[in-house]
Design a protein around this motif. Structure first.
Motif, mmCIF file in Angstrom:
data_model
loop_
_atom_site.group_PDB
_atom_site.id
_atom_site.type_symbol
_atom_site.label_atom_id
_atom_site.label_comp_id
_atom_site.label_asym_id
_atom_site.label_seq_id
_atom_site.Cartn_x
_atom_site.Cartn_y
_atom_site.Cartn_z
ATOM 1 N N VAL A 132 -12.295 1.115 4.882
ATOM 2 C CA VAL A 132 -12.240 1.694 3.802
ATOM 3 C C VAL A 132 -13.383 2.357 3.873
ATOM 4 O O VAL A 132 -14.012 3.088 4.090
ATOM 5 C CB VAL A 132 -13.169 0.125 3.018
ATOM 6 N N LYS A 133 -12.416 3.707 2.857
ATOM 7 C CA LYS A 133 -12.642 4.884 2.577
ATOM 8 C C LYS A 133 -13.270 5.091 1.850
ATOM 9 O O LYS A 133 -14.609 5.597 1.484
ATOM 10 C CB LYS A 133 -12.000 6.202 2.872
ATOM 11 N N TYR A 134 -13.099 4.597 0.151
ATOM 12 C CA TYR A 134 -13.095 4.312 -1.148
ATOM 13 C C TYR A 134 -12.646 3.408 -1.708
ATOM 14 O O TYR A 134 -11.839 3.128 -0.801
ATOM 15 C CB TYR A 134 -12.731 5.412 -1.451
ATOM 16 N N ARG A 135 -14.016 2.121 -3.167
ATOM 17 C CA ARG A 135 -13.134 1.399 -3.661
ATOM 18 C C ARG A 135 -13.727 1.725 -4.634
ATOM 19 O O ARG A 135 -15.210 2.180 -4.945
ATOM 20 C CB ARG A 135 -13.308 0.039 -2.351
ATOM 21 N N LEU B 90 -8.824 3.027 -1.700
ATOM 22 C CA LEU B 90 -8.201 4.180 0.078
ATOM 23 C C LEU B 90 -8.591 3.431 1.299
ATOM 24 O O LEU B 90 -9.905 3.446 1.418
ATOM 25 C CB LEU B 90 -8.949 4.937 -0.077
ATOM 26 N N LEU B 91 -7.750 3.685 2.148
ATOM 27 C CA LEU B 91 -8.256 2.960 3.404
ATOM 28 C C LEU B 91 -7.303 4.005 4.477
ATOM 29 O O LEU B 91 -6.429 4.528 4.445
ATOM 30 C CB LEU B 91 -7.410 1.920 3.681
ATOM 31 N N ASP B 92 -7.923 3.822 5.961
ATOM 32 C CA ASP B 92 -7.503 5.145 7.038
ATOM 33 C C ASP B 92 -6.708 5.188 6.613
ATOM 34 O O ASP B 92 -5.863 3.553 7.276
ATOM 35 C CB ASP B 92 -8.192 4.911 7.604
ATOM 36 N N GLU B 93 -5.501 6.081 7.513
ATOM 37 C CA GLU B 93 -4.498 6.308 7.632
ATOM 38 C C GLU B 93 -3.599 5.538 8.660
ATOM 39 O O GLU B 93 -3.082 5.037 8.906
ATOM 40 C CB GLU B 93 -3.504 7.371 7.443
ATOM 41 N N ASN B 94 -4.990 5.455 10.442
ATOM 42 C CA ASN B 94 -4.390 5.095 11.522
ATOM 43 C C ASN B 94 -5.672 3.839 11.343
ATOM 44 O O ASN B 94 -5.408 3.036 13.031
ATOM 45 C CB ASN B 94 -4.525 5.897 11.949
ATOM 46 N N PRO C 291 0.786 -1.487 0.255
ATOM 47 C CA PRO C 291 -0.106 -0.150 0.072
ATOM 48 C C PRO C 291 0.662 1.411 -0.100
ATOM 49 O O PRO C 291 2.044 1.475 0.507
ATOM 50 C CB PRO C 291 -0.263 -0.078 1.085
ATOM 51 N N ILE C 292 0.145 2.004 -0.579
ATOM 52 C CA ILE C 292 1.144 3.942 -0.923
ATOM 53 C C ILE C 292 0.110 4.505 0.164
ATOM 54 O O ILE C 292 -1.117 4.959 -0.182
ATOM 55 C CB ILE C 292 1.366 3.737 -2.615
ATOM 56 N N LEU C 293 1.020 5.014 0.829
ATOM 57 C CA LEU C 293 0.958 6.561 1.621
ATOM 58 C C LEU C 293 -0.040 7.465 1.013
ATOM 59 O O LEU C 293 0.852 8.091 0.477
ATOM 60 C CB LEU C 293 1.668 6.642 3.373
ATOM 61 N N TRP D 77 -4.172 4.979 2.814
ATOM 62 C CA TRP D 77 -3.428 4.289 2.185
ATOM 63 C C TRP D 77 -4.432 3.972 0.525
ATOM 64 O O TRP D 77 -5.417 3.399 0.694
ATOM 65 C CB TRP D 77 -3.995 2.979 2.659
ATOM 66 N N LEU D 78 -3.035 3.711 -0.303
ATOM 67 C CA LEU D 78 -3.786 3.203 -1.285
ATOM 68 C C LEU D 78 -3.807 1.898 -1.915
ATOM 69 O O LEU D 78 -2.468 1.424 -1.784
ATOM 70 C CB LEU D 78 -3.112 3.887 -2.759
ATOM 71 N N MET D 79 -4.514 0.858 -1.616
ATOM 72 C CA MET D 79 -4.730 -0.194 -2.006
ATOM 73 C C MET D 79 -4.880 -0.748 -3.450
ATOM 74 O O MET D 79 -5.752 -1.139 -3.319
ATOM 75 C CB MET D 79 -5.445 -0.809 -0.389
#
Lengths: 329, 329, 329, 329, 329, 329
Positions: free
Chosen positions: A260-263, A251-255, A222-224, A229-231
């Motif tokens: 899952v924020k977006y998919r 996009l996953l929450d950083e902490n 994953p890329i921050l 996080w971009l997965m």
């Protein structure tokens, strides 16, 4: 720590987006970049991982030999496109464990954390599970305890500790051509004992997004980003003629990366070129690694094609993030 | 610590071996000891665990209600034979975790370690996995992190730390009527993070011992004997009319319990009485708990029968150990 | 040759038909005649064969031991009802072959031809196939070449040569719980090489006779009558709760036994008593042998019940033949 | 007798190994040599057999017509590359049997023994089994008894008697897309009755050689070499998108051909060209015949590609033998 | 019209609730009321329907004969408990159609509407679908068009028109042991053409109510109550040893019966007596008919037990309605 | 009414048969005529229907978007070859029903009857069934009641009433990749209620015509000829690498279209071009529409290729009829 990687001075593999291309990702013009017979013993080279290393790149490659035995091999490149792959598979010494059996190794991922390069892969130990190893120099390699009990595949580490612990994505499986599969996250204080298992993301309903309705699994590290996080991950649909693998992003929450924020509802890239649709396993694109340059806004995704060769696709990092937000389920 | 349990002054449940009985185990004369309708809401009570507690015994019971929802209930007995089971399922508070979802709970095991009673069970968290909880008094219960990712069943703790770590047997599974299954061991420094996964014992070849050729799973808490850990387990054969569950025993190395020293080729007890052959799931004996008294050389095994009721069987501890050694695969 | 057998002076096992019984077959009043635990190591005794021998009877019995290993055992009886079964399985010497492997043996049939007793059984040789052996005295046994390639079950010899060749019924199978199965006939000049394979009789359409619509297989040695060969066989229906085995009869042409003259649409005997409906494999009656006395018009059928015990049923030979003709498909 | 064939003066089909080719086998430069529509009624022509005949070659070809009915056709060639195939299927007269039904015929093999050309094929008789026929002139054909009961495929005769008996390889199967399969050998004194069945070679463990881990089957007629019988065979792996067929080789003991001396761990040739990866059944190379010239050290293998067309591959006989010895499992 | 039925003066079959019985339904003390061999040809009599008729009751019975052919038979009773069943199956004349094929008939339901008794059943027409017939006198019977295309089972008519149209519940199926199944409703202006198909009620989630999580199907004719239509139905759970059938109840909106107002989470009656747990298909209770007397507040449910015999259960109508409301999902 | 369509003055899409072509159908020289990415959101465009409209043609297209959601889109063409497809799917208003749910729509057919264009498609309503709609102008669309219960696919209307009733072909299915399927006909007085269901045509025996032995389904709207209704349909064979779809033709009786007069044993067109053999689902040709001109004796068939693109094939109407008669099963 990641900064150090970013300051890697190697040439970033890149081609600009072709005119008339409306898509968020586009393919390297001379794909596949690695042929099935690139080393003398190989039947196929695919589902492989790369990482910045010294003034270029290092990689861990899945090369199935002509007995179709699966193993992982180290390789090196100046430009990320032309690769020299060792003719012998990686030999591991004991890391944090007495050496354990490893019937086969496939689908590696690689990531630099703190002081070394960690490698995870699908490890044959009474069936598939997640193997862990590390190297400092891509010459000497050390194998650690498996992360989980069988059966598991697609173990992918985060590139930094989260809340003081190592974090790994994985997909519980069965011992065959698993017809189901969701992404979970697990944590470890020490890369040896794992717990706090949480479900991250499930396969979709057929009606909502059929390309990912049978199973999903994490792809590159994953890329921050500013949005979390971009997965990049693969999704599978079961057609009357077998599994078809495409790739999407989330996009996953950083902490709290189990949030899952977006998919993406649509896929980013699906099998459409001959080398993706024809091969040992037709209709597969399977991403295992990505290079990125945040300043230059560049993303280069390495993916296995048809379980036979390695392809490369490019995108603008910001556009992928934007697309993920705007086309979310 | 275990001494404390041993000094329990409760009446040990017991009947002497019937004359003419040639077998190493024999059934309680008034089996089943717990009926399917023993509490008002129950459809069936089976696959349950007991432990010495105060001047008697406490238990954790699998009671499926008439909606066939699976949950675990506390119960108490003076003599280990007559039981009072609570009419409401156990409610857990958070132990070492924020409370996690639990779609269902079944097939509990209970063990006293150091200062408390630990409970493990098959916990529904996106499919079956191993839930962990503890209690000091069988009134307040605390639920911890699941030990593993799904899919897993038959998680059984050892009654003391081994080499300074908690140790748990389990059987990786799939999300259906798993047609395979071997016993593994895993370790934890803290009951939260788990690793060092090792294969202990596999299902047999059909030709060698068909009753355990489809899958196997640990049963009661292992018992430490002079010959190592006595592990009573269930084995399954897949007939043309479904799974048939019987029970056998193995002796594991005291300090390296992934080493199997002996393992019974014949079963110890198979479905042969009507309440074992007829019920919601015919032809099942499924051991989940055992009481033992080393001085008296007594063993009492609690087992689910036909997924419907609870049976009780007796044996001489020394004879079971001897039988295991003399009839080993 | 058969005359010699007929002159056997042993007491024929028999009970007259109960009043009010309308059926063509009736059960022995004290069934099962052999219990699952009749020898010390046995888990179950069923699907077994008997034959007149000296002034009584000899038999070959399928005894699965408590490891559920399958083997065949010799036994003897004065009256065909009370049996002494050896505690050790039959040991074979080489017959017409170098000794071949035999992973397991089950479901025997026995027949006297010319000068010796031939035994056939389901022999484990890389999967189930038809094993052949012979004995002169039920003390020394000789094993011959397997008749066929795997996978096959229910090999049943005719009691005399047909057109100068040995003839055997069998049922091609797969290596699991075969969900299909028809009866074939094959010929051999020498009990070593087999050919001229012909389909004799198929499983029925569901609509025509559902009890035998999944698979069928020959049972006892065929009996020569004025109407041709009387073949008693088992038929299987696949219910939502597994396979149910019943028995029927057919009449085959004397000289061309691949020609079916009559075949019962109804079954003769189905699982209806508790020991037939409850056991290791519920709902099974499986005939493997029959004694007959043409002068007295008596027939005694030995059958496995629930894959657990041995049952005995009686009938008038002439009535069975008549019933087969009048109730033919 | 074989000498006579060897003295055949026909042009041997051949192309030298391309420069830079590292493999032990190489493809004909103008593959496929026979197109799917080579005769007017055909949907596909593949899995076919050839043999030296007069001053050229004769062949028996599997041509599925556009109703996808399977049948075998005779054909002729001067050079082994350009073929004239009859437009009507072979019509058989009775050989050593009353004519038996033949629902379909496919996957033929041809071999000259003593005085005639024997043909074996997969014959539809209540499911697939091995059909046998012969011809003296490829004009008149005679059909014999099937060798075995259903279900069987890939019956391949040895080119001479072994220990005075005909010998045939075959692969017991089921009646569908058989997901298992090992190679057996059987013997016959007269091409009518078969026995002495022995297991020759099994599918491999996944870890040892995955390309042949699902099933294997004999291909061309075995070739007698100084190292024993060279058997070229197909192996199958079950991917998530279906079966993939490749070819390997083994060396069997000359006098006891159920003894495997060597067997290739890697495949010799796998599907890698478009006409092998794309067609009615993707990813299939299926060898059914080979020509060889021991003096010239030449080997030419005919194989079906993608169940659609016929391909041709070349190798040095001595190199194939050497490779088999040096890369043995 | 229904009033006429209500004024039926026959003795209502009844036994008062046993003391200590806590359940909403209780069994007849002399169950099963109809034995498997109640008529000469029968193998089993179960899943049958009854209706008030003249001064007693008429019924349509599923009798599988000893060929296990399925057909429906008329029968008569004075008291609803002791039945005379015809020895010959019902013969139909053409109703609203040229006579259509009927490979088999099973699982009948009967209801009086307006001027005649309508019968529905599972009719074999290229697989199972819903057959419709009627009679005025239980002597002459008329068969109409099938209601639906295959595959369907459990067609149950409402006892009066709804919004001017006939209404029927049914369960779309497949052509085997359907592992899924939900209840639908369809309407017809004329008992010939059917449409307006609506989904009424689905199988549950495993976690919510496992006894009905595999499939469900309507049972007796729905009963109009103050709370809407009382629909008693069967639900199925798929255990590792096969399907287990229990019965529950639901309340549907009077005018829009595709609206489910309440539905029991627990079952009302599950297999717990020997004749329900042991038989041709173990662990089945399958309700097909109910008598009720609103004034007396009585309900008598006829159900098939173990696919072998007929059982009878009693309840207070008001208590069943109350229980359905208070234990709703 | 049909005359009106015939007088359509649009250019008929056409190319003459290539020289040397022996087949009854031939492909458009520039196939595929519609690419997978022809509209911005599409992943694939296939299985689509066209009809004469005004001075050109209108069509209803299956476009799966990049989330692989299935929907139908209107499109228009002057010449039947170059198409403009709307970028938004068809939105329906209520026709003869309150609007019902529609989880997805795919595989449309279109036909003009009397005064309007009727559209049928596979409609997602608790699984696949047949949706019906109509339009007068391809701008406003109206959705009616589903014709049948789930599960059904390939609903195809006849272009005129038969015996005063609407008539529809369909194929009962299951809810997955249905491994069976026959063609039925049903009638309706009003496009709302359907009945008189009759079986028209079944999948063949493997031996008779294997390309259509797994399942069959109607394709374009049937065409009335002097020999009856010409029905072009798809047939499926299940290979070890998945389903393969080809197309054939049948002639149905004009007034009793459940009577099949002729039916092609060979297929008319099978997957043989790259765009038919490679794509999202390899090896599929799936006809959904045909234009015809009786005077000019021309037929143009639109078919989906590899579930990815649209192909076009031509034939002489009279030759197709003749071929069907001369090559009938």
């Amino acid at each position: 720590m990641m900064q150090k990687i970013k300051e890697n001075t190697a040439i970033f593999p890149w081609e600009d987006k072709p005119e008339n291309c409306q898509d968020v990702l586009w393919r390297h013009s001379n794909n596949p970049i690695i042929d099935r017979y690139a080393i003398p013993t190989s039947n196929s080279i695919f589902n492989s991982a790369v990482v910045p290393f010294k003034d270029g790149y290092a990689g861990v490659f899945r090369c199935d030999n002509k007995a179709v035995q699966m193993n992982i091999f180290a390789g090196f490149s100046k430009n990320g496109i032309d690769w020299e792959i060792n003719h012998k598979p990686i030999e591991f010494e004991a890391g944090n464990t007495d050496m354990i059996a490893s019937d086969y190794k496939y689908d590696p991922r690689v990531v630099f954390i703190e002081d070394r390069y960690w490698i995870t892969w699908c490890n044959g130990y009474h069936g598939p599970t997640i193997g862990i190893g590390y190297t400092f120099d891509f010459k000497e390699f050390f194998q650690c305890e498996n992360a989980f009990l069988p059966f598991n595949r697609n173990g992918v580490l985060f590139p930094q500790k989260i809340n003081g612990k190592y974090a790994m994505l994985s997909r519980p499986s069965d011992n065959g051509h698993t017809p189901f599969g969701d992404i979970y996250i697990s944590y470890s204080p020490d890369m040896k004992y794992w717990g706090e298992h949480r479900c991250v993301m499930k396969a979709t309903n057929f009606e909502d997004s059929a390309w990912q309705c049978t199973k999903i699994g994490a792809g590159p590290i994953p890329i921050l980003t500013d949005e979390g996080w971009l997965m990049i991950y693969h999704g599978v649909i079961n057609t009357c003629n077998g599994f078809r693998y495409a790739m999407g992003s989330a996009l996953l929450d950083e902490n709290e990366p189990d949030k899952v924020k977006y998919r993406t509802q649509p896929y980013l890239l699906g099998p459409a070129e001959t080398y993706e649709m024809v091969g040992d396993v037709p209709n597969v694109v399977f991403p295992c690694a990505a290079l990125h340059d945040i300043k230059e806004d560049k993303l280069a995704i390495y993916y296995g094609a048809a379980d036979t060769v390695v392809g490369l696709a490019y995108g603008k990092l910001s556009e992928v993030v934007q697309f993920t937000k705007e086309n979310s389920l």
